[in-house]
Scaffold this motif. Structure first.
Motif, PDB file in Angstrom:
ATOM      1  N   ALA A  28       0.841  -1.193   0.000  1.00  0.00           N
ATOM      2  CA  ALA A  28       0.000   0.000   0.000  1.00  0.00           C
ATOM      3  C   ALA A  28       0.878   1.245   0.000  1.00  0.00           C
ATOM      4  O   ALA A  28       1.905   1.292   0.683  1.00  0.00           O
ATOM      5  CB  ALA A  28      -0.904   0.017   1.228  1.00  0.00           C
ATOM      6  N   THR A  34      -5.680   3.728   2.188  1.00  0.00           N
ATOM      7  CA  THR A  34      -6.185   2.381   1.922  1.00  0.00           C
ATOM      8  C   THR A  34      -7.328   2.037   2.873  1.00  0.00           C
ATOM      9  O   THR A  34      -8.325   1.431   2.471  1.00  0.00           O
ATOM     10  CB  THR A  34      -5.040   1.360   2.048  1.00  0.00           C
ATOM     11  N   LYS A  87       3.549   3.295  -4.223  1.00  0.00           N
ATOM     12  CA  LYS A  87       2.727   2.114  -4.465  1.00  0.00           C
ATOM     13  C   LYS A  87       3.442   1.164  -5.422  1.00  0.00           C
ATOM     14  O   LYS A  87       4.362   1.562  -6.145  1.00  0.00           O
ATOM     15  CB  LYS A  87       1.356   2.496  -5.019  1.00  0.00           C
ATOM     16  N   ASP A 141      -8.368   0.006  -6.674  1.00  0.00           N
ATOM     17  CA  ASP A 141      -8.211   0.605  -5.351  1.00  0.00           C
ATOM     18  C   ASP A 141      -7.113   1.671  -5.414  1.00  0.00           C
ATOM     19  O   ASP A 141      -6.491   1.868  -6.468  1.00  0.00           O
ATOM     20  CB  ASP A 141      -7.933  -0.483  -4.301  1.00  0.00           C
ATOM     21  N   ASN A 143      -4.181   1.691  -4.535  1.00  0.00           N
ATOM     22  CA  ASN A 143      -2.845   1.145  -4.756  1.00  0.00           C
ATOM     23  C   ASN A 143      -2.661   0.558  -6.150  1.00  0.00           C
ATOM     24  O   ASN A 143      -1.634  -0.044  -6.444  1.00  0.00           O
ATOM     25  CB  ASN A 143      -2.553   0.075  -3.701  1.00  0.00           C
TER      26      ASN A 143
END
Length: 206
Positions: A28, A34, A87, A141, A143
């Motif tokens: 992450a 996150t 990331k 997401d 990441n």
């Protein structure tokens, strides 16, 4: 990657029954970013945190915060914040749609509701996509992980029926791939191997 050996199976204990996924872990960029995505938007509770300066499996020095979000079945999706604000980079030789994590929800309506929720937070969503045996939506997401939410349509009877031909279909693919590798080594095969059977004819152009 280590080569797969072929020992005498009769001398080995049977494989342990793998009950379910325990956790999937990924890098992450930022733990709080996150958390906001998985807990506040997707509704997965933050459940456990491990922090250390050393990696238990390798012993190497790499300070980290390892944090886990719990799914309904007791499994987890987990992340490592290494404190570098970076990331993970996607694989340069793999299309972005290939590597992904798929979570299951109960109904197509829940897919549609989640799509609205994600889009309200400014997250781009693909779908609802019809895969015949299930419907899905897709999104990324913070990441860069591609996520899929799926609602199962096929019942256990249909899935069990499909399972009876799975090995035969894979064996056919494997045999053709071995031939393709030989032809590629001889300079005869240029294009990647295509499946002989097309389960999604509606996408064939022309």
């Amino acid at each position: 990657m280590n080569a797969i050996l072929k020992p005498d199976l009769a001398t080995l204990p049977p494989p342990a029954p793998i009950q379910q996924l325990h956790h999937y872990a990924y890098k992450a960029r930022d733990a709080e970013e996150t958390r906001q995505f998985y807990e506040d938007i997707l509704g997965l509770p933050l459940y456990h945190i491990i922090q250390s300066d050393y990696v238990p499996s390798t012993g190497e020095y790499c300070p980290y915060t390892h944090f886990f979000f719990r799914l309904k079945d007791g499994s987890f999706i987990a992340f490592f914040d290494l404190g570098d604000d970076v990331k993970a980079e996607p694989s340069p030789n793999t299309p972005l749609w290939v590597n992904h994590i798929a979570f299951r929800v109960d109904t197509v309506q829940e897919l549609e509701n989640t799509k609205k929720r994600l889009e309200a937070h400014g997250i781009e969503v693909l779908g609802v996509t019809d895969h015949h045996i299930f419907h899905s939506i897709y999104f990324f997401d913070p990441n860069g992980i591609r996520l899929e939410l799926s609602a199962q349509l096929a019942d256990e009877e249909q899935m069990a029926k499909d399972s009876t031909v799975a090995h035969a279909r894979l064996a056919e693919w494997t045999a053709r791939k071995e031939q393709w590798r030989k032809e590629r080594a001889e300079g005869k095969a240029v294009e990647p191997l295509k499946p002989q059977q097309n389960d999604r004819p509606e996408f064939v152009k022309g």
